[in-house]
Design an enzyme around this catalytic site. Structure first.
Site, PDB file in Angstrom:
ATOM      1  CG  ASP A  10      -2.366   0.481   1.212  1.00 58.33           C
ATOM      2  OD1 ASP A  10      -2.335   1.317   0.224  1.00 58.33           O
ATOM      3  OD2 ASP A  10      -3.202   0.345   1.789  1.00 58.33           O
ATOM      4  CD  GLU A  39       1.231   5.328  -7.130  1.00 50.73           C
ATOM      5  OE1 GLU A  39       1.610   6.309  -7.291  1.00 50.73           O
ATOM      6  OE2 GLU A  39       0.215   5.049  -7.972  1.00 50.73           O
ATOM      7  CD1 TRP A  40      -4.495   3.246  -3.317  1.00 50.84           C
ATOM      8  CD2 TRP A  40      -3.769   5.183  -2.274  1.00 50.84           C
ATOM      9  NE1 TRP A  40      -4.287   3.040  -1.918  1.00 50.84           N
ATOM     10  CE2 TRP A  40      -3.841   4.208  -1.331  1.00 50.84           C
ATOM     11  CE3 TRP A  40      -3.190   6.469  -2.396  1.00 50.84           C
ATOM     12  CZ2 TRP A  40      -3.158   4.538  -0.104  1.00 50.84           C
ATOM     13  CZ3 TRP A  40      -2.738   6.759  -0.776  1.00 50.84           C
ATOM     14  CH2 TRP A  40      -2.741   5.817   0.067  1.00 50.84           C
ATOM     15  N   GLY A  41      -2.817   4.647  -8.420  1.00 49.06           N
ATOM     16  CA  GLY A  41      -2.881   5.640  -9.461  1.00 49.06           C
ATOM     17  C   GLY A  41      -2.147   7.043  -9.446  1.00 49.06           C
ATOM     18  CG  ASP A  75      -9.528   2.252  -0.810  1.00 47.89           C
ATOM     19  OD1 ASP A  75      -8.284   2.223  -1.413  1.00 47.89           O
ATOM     20  OD2 ASP A  75      -9.466   2.105   0.580  1.00 47.89           O
TER      21      ASP A  75
END
Ligand code: GLA
Length: 404
Positions: free
Chosen positions: A169, A202-204, A227
């Site tokens: 994460d 890394e959520w983009g 998320d």
């Protein structure tokens, strides 16, 4: 040495060489088969979407889920990884600097849990963050200890536990360059002596599709978005961010639009079917996010649709391309290894619609003859390759079209 003895020795040497060569060939074949299996989008389970950090996330739950993989037929359908998310760890490292399990949630420890999962023919995944601590606040800290600066020690510990998969994460990252942080863990995993599937979360934020698949980093998938929530609007928003990234996906390198919400209760059956169809046509990781000990038959039917799973897991390794995005109707086409193509037609709108897609729009040759398999109705028809369908609000139809 007599001629006879030297002949015998020569023959023995020769057969030893032949034996070694055939063992090597077998090993190479095994490695190739293994590569092919790990090159497909990962399928499995992760507890986060159903439990977050709540107390129900514990050893009994995860063991129960592993049992359900077997008894519900999920393992046979291709689901492999049983992964645990944030909050598995104790709030601090031990005196040697090693991560340790939260003793209340996982009294048996992580190694015993991994053994339990492996004994069922499954693989085990763990979670950490490329920061000083993870995302969820712990009892006594801002978060549970993260991997930043501890990559080698943590990767070696994961390997000793028998970890097969790491979700890494992005919280509390001290604003250090993302590629540098994720590469440090990638190198450590490769040096750990155990093959560990590397899932970058890394959520983009720093366009990981441009660098996470580099051999130096070595990720097999990277999150492209924030998320997901168990809501139709959230699922659609994430689909829209991920569908345009098809050019960056390939075998062993997947865009990850986050884990599945199917079964969690916040969407209708039709919407969950859409969710699963869109993830499959985008060759996304299929990580079940519902508590399998309590799953209802209609949700399980979705997760066990082998024809849709086969689209996701197709060996050609191509993410579907959106060829139409107009008036709330999306058409996505995914070429498949056997020369056929999968098509998803999604009605985003709040009204029902009749939708037609011509053979030409699908890129099929004019006046061809095609077999059209409906992957939700499990029925077959023949035609020129064009599709006509009636779609309720939020519904998706899915087909496999092959030349006759
Ligand atoms: C982030 C991730 C989620 C989940 C939580 C855990 O938000 O994107 O998938 O792992 O952290 O705290």
């Amino acid at each position: 040495m007599s001629g006879l003895t030297s002949n015998i020795m020569r023959t023995a040497l020769l057969s030893a060489l032949v034996f070694t060569a055939s063992v090597q060939a077998q090993q190479a074949q095994d490695a190739q088969a293994k590569d092919a299996a790990t090159a497909l989008p990962q399928m499995g389970f992760n507890n986060w979407n159903s439990t977050h950090c709540r107390a129900e996330f514990d050893e009994a739950m995860i063991r129960g889920v592993a049992d359900k993989f077997v008894s519900l037929g999920l393992r046979d359908a291709g689901y492999r990884y049983v992964n645990i998310d944030d909050c598995w760890a104790n709030w601090k490292r031990d005196q040697d600097g090693n991560l340790q399990a939260n003793p209340e949630r996982f009294p048996g420890g992580i190694k015993a849990l991994a053994d339990y999962i492996h004994a069922r023919g499954l693989k085990f995944g763990l979670y950490s963050s490329a920061g000083v601590s993870t995302c969820e606040p712990s009892e006594k800290n801002r978060g549970f200890p993260g991997g930043l600066g501890h990559e080698k020690q943590d990767a070696a510990l994961f390997a000793s536990f028998g970890v097969d998969y790491l979700k890494y994460d992005n919280c509390n990252n001290q604003k250090i360059d993302a590629k540098q942080r994720y590469q440090a863990m990638g190198e450590a995993l490769r040096a750990s002596g155990r093959p560990i599937f590397y899932s970058v979360c890394e959520w983009g934020e720093n366009k990981p599709w441009l660098w996470a698949g580099d051999p130096a980093v070595g990720a097999s998938s990277w999150r492209t978005t924030g998320d997901i929530r168990d809501k139709y609007t959230s699922m659609v928003e994430i689909f829209k961010q991920n569908v345009v990234l098809d050019g960056y996906a390939s075998l062993g390198h997947w865009n990850d639009p986050d884990m599945l919400e199917v079964g969690n209760g916040g969407m209708t059956h039709e919407e969950y079917r859409t969710h699963f169809s869109l993830w499959a046509i985008m060759a996304a990781p299929l990580l079940i996010g519902t508590d399998l000990r309590k799953i209802k038959p209609d949700a399980l039917d979705i997760l066990l649709n082998k024809e849709v799973i086969a689209v996701d897991q197709d060996a050609l390794g191509v993410q579907g391309k959106r060829i139409r995005d107009a008036s709330g109707i999306h058409v996505i086409v995914k070429p498949l290894k056997d020369g056929s193509r999968a098509v998803a037609v999604f009605n985003e709108t709040n009204a029902q619609h009749d939708v037609a897609v011509s053979a030409e729009e699908l890129g099929l040759k004019a006046s061809g003859a095609y077999r059209i398999r409906d992957l939700w109705q499990h029925s077959q028809s023949q035609g020129d390759g064009s599709i006509k369908t009636h779609l309720p609000a939020h519904a998706t139809a899915m087909y496999r079209i092959s030349a006759m």
